[in-house]
Design a protein around this motif. Structure first.
Motif, mmCIF file in Angstrom:
data_model
loop_
_atom_site.group_PDB
_atom_site.id
_atom_site.type_symbol
_atom_site.label_atom_id
_atom_site.label_comp_id
_atom_site.label_asym_id
_atom_site.label_seq_id
_atom_site.Cartn_x
_atom_site.Cartn_y
_atom_site.Cartn_z
ATOM 1 N N GLY A 141 3.545 -1.249 -5.063
ATOM 2 C CA GLY A 141 2.724 -1.601 -6.222
ATOM 3 C C GLY A 141 2.102 -2.967 -6.086
ATOM 4 N N ARG A 142 2.882 -3.941 -5.605
ATOM 5 C CA ARG A 142 2.351 -5.296 -5.455
ATOM 6 C C ARG A 142 1.268 -5.335 -4.383
ATOM 7 N NH1 ARG A 142 8.347 -8.029 -4.987
ATOM 8 N NH2 ARG A 142 9.221 -7.026 -6.845
ATOM 9 N N ALA A 143 1.492 -4.582 -3.298
ATOM 10 C CA ALA A 143 0.468 -4.513 -2.249
ATOM 11 C C ALA A 143 -0.800 -3.870 -2.785
ATOM 12 C CB ALA A 143 1.000 -3.732 -1.046
ATOM 13 N N ALA A 144 -0.653 -2.820 -3.600
ATOM 14 C CA ALA A 144 -1.821 -2.161 -4.190
ATOM 15 C C ALA A 144 -2.590 -3.129 -5.076
ATOM 16 C CB ALA A 144 -1.366 -0.941 -5.000
ATOM 17 N N GLU A 145 -1.862 -3.953 -5.839
ATOM 18 C CA GLU A 145 -2.513 -4.947 -6.709
ATOM 19 C C GLU A 145 -3.336 -5.917 -5.878
ATOM 20 O OE1 GLU A 145 -3.230 -7.186 -10.298
ATOM 21 O OE2 GLU A 145 -2.128 -5.296 -10.141
ATOM 22 N N GLU A 146 -2.751 -6.412 -4.780
ATOM 23 C CA GLU A 146 -3.445 -7.398 -3.946
ATOM 24 C C GLU A 146 -4.650 -6.780 -3.240
ATOM 25 O OE1 GLU A 146 -2.175 -9.349 0.159
ATOM 26 O OE2 GLU A 146 -1.330 -10.474 -1.533
ATOM 27 N N LEU A 147 -4.480 -5.570 -2.728
ATOM 28 C CA LEU A 147 -5.545 -4.920 -1.959
ATOM 29 C C LEU A 147 -6.552 -4.183 -2.848
ATOM 30 C CD1 LEU A 147 -3.307 -3.444 0.891
ATOM 31 C CD2 LEU A 147 -4.748 -5.493 1.009
ATOM 32 N N ASN A 148 -6.217 -4.089 -4.156
ATOM 33 C CA ASN A 148 -7.088 -3.422 -5.119
ATOM 34 C C ASN A 148 -7.339 -1.962 -4.738
ATOM 35 O OD1 ASN A 148 -8.438 -3.581 -7.606
ATOM 36 N ND2 ASN A 148 -10.410 -3.778 -6.595
ATOM 37 N N VAL A 149 -6.250 -1.276 -4.390
ATOM 38 C CA VAL A 149 -6.300 0.156 -4.114
ATOM 39 C C VAL A 149 -5.167 0.801 -4.909
ATOM 40 C CG1 VAL A 149 -7.294 -0.122 -1.816
ATOM 41 C CG2 VAL A 149 -4.808 -0.048 -2.084
ATOM 42 N N THR A 150 -5.109 2.121 -4.907
ATOM 43 C CA THR A 150 -4.034 2.791 -5.627
ATOM 44 C C THR A 150 -2.737 2.712 -4.826
ATOM 45 O OG1 THR A 150 -4.476 4.944 -4.612
ATOM 46 C CG2 THR A 150 -5.678 4.399 -6.641
ATOM 47 N N GLN A 151 -1.633 2.866 -5.533
ATOM 48 C CA GLN A 151 -0.329 2.848 -4.877
ATOM 49 C C GLN A 151 -0.195 4.013 -3.900
ATOM 50 O OE1 GLN A 151 3.113 2.021 -7.381
ATOM 51 N NE2 GLN A 151 4.228 3.627 -6.318
ATOM 52 N N SER A 152 -0.755 5.164 -4.257
ATOM 53 C CA SER A 152 -0.682 6.323 -3.355
ATOM 54 C C SER A 152 -1.447 6.052 -2.064
ATOM 55 C CB SER A 152 -1.222 7.573 -4.052
ATOM 56 O OG SER A 152 -2.594 7.403 -4.403
ATOM 57 N N ALA A 153 -2.559 5.299 -2.151
ATOM 58 C CA ALA A 153 -3.311 4.952 -0.936
ATOM 59 C C ALA A 153 -2.480 4.051 -0.031
ATOM 60 C CB ALA A 153 -4.622 4.271 -1.312
ATOM 61 N N VAL A 154 -1.755 3.106 -0.633
ATOM 62 C CA VAL A 154 -0.887 2.225 0.146
ATOM 63 C C VAL A 154 0.187 3.044 0.852
ATOM 64 C CG1 VAL A 154 0.858 0.397 -0.014
ATOM 65 C CG2 VAL A 154 -1.291 0.184 -1.269
ATOM 66 N N SER A 155 0.837 3.927 0.097
ATOM 67 C CA SER A 155 1.895 4.766 0.667
ATOM 68 C C SER A 155 1.360 5.628 1.806
ATOM 69 C CB SER A 155 2.493 5.645 -0.428
ATOM 70 O OG SER A 155 3.489 6.487 0.095
ATOM 71 N N GLN A 156 0.151 6.186 1.638
ATOM 72 C CA GLN A 156 -0.437 7.049 2.655
ATOM 73 C C GLN A 156 -0.774 6.264 3.915
ATOM 74 O OE1 GLN A 156 -0.569 10.364 2.524
ATOM 75 N NE2 GLN A 156 -1.218 10.270 4.647
ATOM 76 N N HIS A 157 -1.261 5.031 3.752
ATOM 77 C CA HIS A 157 -1.569 4.186 4.914
ATOM 78 C C HIS A 157 -0.303 3.944 5.738
ATOM 79 C CE1 HIS A 157 -5.733 3.139 4.956
ATOM 80 N NE2 HIS A 157 -5.747 2.660 3.727
ATOM 81 N N VAL A 158 0.792 3.592 5.050
ATOM 82 C CA VAL A 158 2.030 3.301 5.771
ATOM 83 C C VAL A 158 2.562 4.561 6.445
ATOM 84 C CG1 VAL A 158 4.419 2.535 5.538
ATOM 85 C CG2 VAL A 158 2.622 1.370 4.255
ATOM 86 N N LYS A 159 2.508 5.692 5.739
ATOM 87 C CA LYS A 159 2.977 6.955 6.312
ATOM 88 C C LYS A 159 2.182 7.327 7.561
ATOM 89 C CE LYS A 159 3.749 11.835 5.177
ATOM 90 N NZ LYS A 159 3.610 12.890 4.147
#
Length: 301
Positions: free
Chosen positions: A23-41
Motif C-alpha cells: 500500500g505504501r509503495a502504491a501511494e508513492e508510485l501513484n498506482v493501485t496496490q494490485s498493480a504493485v503486487s502484480q509487478h512483484v509477482k
C-alpha cells in the motif's frame, strides 16, 4: 548489448522493500496496490526466486529480495547522480518555485493556504504539481516536495511537517444515525485504494489502536485519491476514515464531523523534502520557513 530488464517491476520492488508494504509503495508510485503486487509477482516469475515474505505482520524481503532492492537503489542512485552532473547547463525555466505534493494534501491542505505565501512573497510564484514523477525522489525536477511517508530520505534534506491522526468522518446528518461503531454496518464505507494496506486498512489501524471491534462492512466504495474520498464524505455518500490534515478545514466549516471521540495516531507523517543545496536558494528557504509556521499552527489546532 543491454538486456531488456523489467525496469518498472524492479523500481516497484525497491519501493515495496524500502516502505515495507504494498500500500505504501502504491501511494508513492501513484498506482493501485494490485498493480504493485502484480509487478512483484511478475518479477519473481521472471527471476525464478521468491523476493518477499508476504504472510508476516509486515512485508519483509527475502535475502534475495533485499539484495536485489539494494542493487536497484544503488543503480538508480548512480544514474541520478550522473544526470545531475550532466545538467550543468539546464534549459531556461520560468521563475518561481516548483513544489510537488500528493493530490489529497495539495488540494485539501496546501492550496487553501498558498494565498498566504503569495501575499508574503509576491515575487515568488509557486507552481504546484501532483504528478507522480514530481514526487519521485530519483527523477523529480521540483525544488521541494511534500512527502507522505514514515520517513527515510537518503541524501536529502527532510523535516517532519505535520503529524496525522485517524478517525471516522461524515456529515452531521449521518453522524446522527451513529450511536456505536456497530452502526457503521448500515452505511457505505469510503476508502482510498492507496491507503488499503496488504495487512491492514486505515479502518483496521484505527480500530486496533482505539480498542474497537469493527462490524462487517457490507458496502464499500473506493477512490483513487484521498481528496475524492473526502469529497464523497462531504457529499453524504458514506463514512470515510479521516486523516486529520486533510479534513480539519472541513471540520472547522461544519461540513464534516467526528461521529466517535476516539482517534488513532497514524504511522505516516507529512515531510518537507528537498536536496541539501536547494536550501541555499532564498525562495526555497522562504517557502520552507512559511511551511514550518503553517504546519505548527495546524498541529497546534
Amino acid at each position: 548489448m543491454l538486456k531488456t530488464l523489467p525496469y518498472a517491476a524492479l523500481r516497484t520492488l525497491e519501493a515495496v522493500v524500502r516502505l515495507r508494504g504494498f500500500g505504501r509503495a502504491a501511494e508513492e508510485l501513484n498506482v493501485t496496490q494490485s498493480a504493485v503486487s502484480q509487478h512483484v509477482k511478475s518479477l519473481e516469475e521472471w527471476l525464478g526466486h521468491k523476493l518477499l515474505h508476504r504472510h508476516r505482520p509486515q512485508i519483509e524481503p527475502t535475502e534475495t529480495g533485499a539484495r536485489l532492492a539494494d542493487a536497484v537503489r544503488s543503480g538508480f542512485g548512480m544514474v541520478e547522480s550522473l544526470c545531475d552532473d550532466l545538467r550543468v547547463a539546464p534549459m531556461k525555466r520560468a521563475p518561481g518555485l516548483r513544489i510537488a505534493a500528493p493530490p489529497g494534501f495539495a488540494y485539501l491542505w496546501l492550496l487553501p493556504r498558498l494565498l498566504q505565501f503569495d501575499e508574503l512573497h509576491p515575487n515568488t510564484p509557486v507552481s504546484l504539481s501532483t504528478n507522480p514523477d514530481s514526487l519521485d525522489l530519483r527523477i523529480s525536477d521540483a525544488d521541494a516536495m511534500i512527502c507522505y511517508s514514515t520517513g527515510g530520505f537518503p541524501d536529502m534534506h527532510a523535516e517532519r511537517l505535520l503529524s496525522e491522526t485517524l478517525a471516522p468522518v461524515c456529515t452531521p446528518e449521518i453522524a446522527n444515525t451513529l450511536k456505536t461503531p456497530a452502526d457503521l454496518a448500515a452505511h457505505v464505507i469510503l476508502e482510498d485504494v492507496h491507503a488499503v494496506q496488504t495487512q491492514q486498512s486505515n479502518w483496521d489501524v484505527w480500530a486496533k489502536e482505539v480498542g474497537i471491534k469493527l462490524p462487517h462492512f457490507k458496502r464499500k466504495r473506493r477512490f483513487g485519491q484521498a481528496n475524492l474520498v473526502v469529497q464523497a464524505a462531504v457529499d453524504g455518500l458514506g463514512i470515510a476514515m479521516g486523516r486529520s490534515p486533510l479534513v480539519q478545514g472541513l471540520m472547522d466549516e461544519g461540513k464534516l464531523v467526528y461521529p466517535f471521540p476516539e482517534a488513532a495516531a497514524s504511522q505516516f507523517d507529512y515531510w518537507f523534502v528537498c536536496k541539501h543545496n536547494a536550501l541555499e536558494g532564498r525562495s526555497v528557504k522562504a517557502f520552507r520557513n512559511w511551511l514550518r509556521d503553517a504546519g505548527a499552527r495546524a498541529n497546534a489546532g
